[in-house]
Design an enzyme around this catalytic site. Sequence first.
Site, PDB file in Angstrom:
ATOM      1  N   HIS A 134      43.731  42.878  46.706  1.00 45.10           N
ATOM      2  CA  HIS A 134      43.804  43.879  45.643  1.00 45.10           C
ATOM      3  C   HIS A 134      45.013  44.785  45.840  1.00 45.10           C
ATOM      4  CE1 HIS A 134      39.928  43.423  43.406  1.00 45.10           C
ATOM      5  NE2 HIS A 134      39.625  42.748  44.497  1.00 45.10           N
ATOM      6  N   CYS A 142      42.631  38.774  42.648  1.00 44.31           N
ATOM      7  CA  CYS A 142      41.256  38.449  43.042  1.00 44.31           C
ATOM      8  C   CYS A 142      40.623  37.455  42.060  1.00 44.31           C
ATOM      9  CB  CYS A 142      40.426  39.718  43.190  1.00 44.31           C
ATOM     10  SG  CYS A 142      38.946  39.457  44.212  1.00 44.31           S
ATOM     11  N   GLU A 177      46.443  46.642  43.691  1.00 45.27           N
ATOM     12  CA  GLU A 177      46.419  47.860  42.880  1.00 45.27           C
ATOM     13  C   GLU A 177      46.068  49.097  43.705  1.00 45.27           C
ATOM     14  OE1 GLU A 177      42.189  46.151  42.232  1.00 45.27           O
ATOM     15  OE2 GLU A 177      44.206  45.449  42.765  1.00 45.27           O
TER      16      GLU A 177
END
Length: 258
Positions: free
Chosen positions: A221, A113, A223
């Site tokens: 994202h 990001c 994660e």
Amino acid sequence: MVRPVVGIIGNQHLINDEYPVFAAGQMNCAALSQVSGCCPLVVPINPSLVSTAELMEVCDGFLFTGGRANVHPEEYGEVATEAHGTFDRDRDAVALPLIRACVQRGQPIFGICRGFQEVAVAMGSSLYPEIRDLPGRDNHRMPPDGTLEEKFALRHPVTFKEDGVFHKVMGRQVVQTNTLHGQGIKKPGSRIVIDGVAPDGTPEAVYIKDAPGFTLSVQWHPEWQADIDPVSNPLFKAFGAACAAWQQKRSNPLKSVS
């Protein structure tokens, strides 16, 4: 055996609106530890506290995370406007030279990001202040309301170049991703390879041309649920493998040369 150490370039935050801290998301730490097989280390993002040389000596790789503050447009030769949002010049001062040094040296970096945008800017790109205001573009911002599951929900496909780097890492050419960003690449730097795009043409996955090390960066994202998500998991595993290889190279320099 000591795991590879990954420095997390996170954000500045206020606890109870008054106590300043350097922060990194637990999801990023968990992804690095549980999927990449690395030891996460939060980096204090203030150039008066750390240097590029010190960080590169301590860490085997670096994760450049998302954040609300944007890269200051002066870093790509433009004047700041209200549309550019908020900034963190200390993070700019730590992240941008660190990216350039790692790319030159071959030390692994992974941008997410804002980190994706930092990698792009560090390598000569410019950014649009707000993707959703452009003709024909979609709103890539995080939904303002809802649970974390709703905010990080899969919202659009990303298509990679056939037989490109991301296609090979993922094992498929089209994946579904979340989207939680406002800015995006305007004009890519000469070494920025756009390897994946959203349906509206927004660049979503890049790497650095002719870089000797791992430089994959994504606009979404990964994660989020990296331990089970079929898109996030191979990215963090590939990054972890690159960091382990760098650690091995540093511990056995003569063997790596031979």
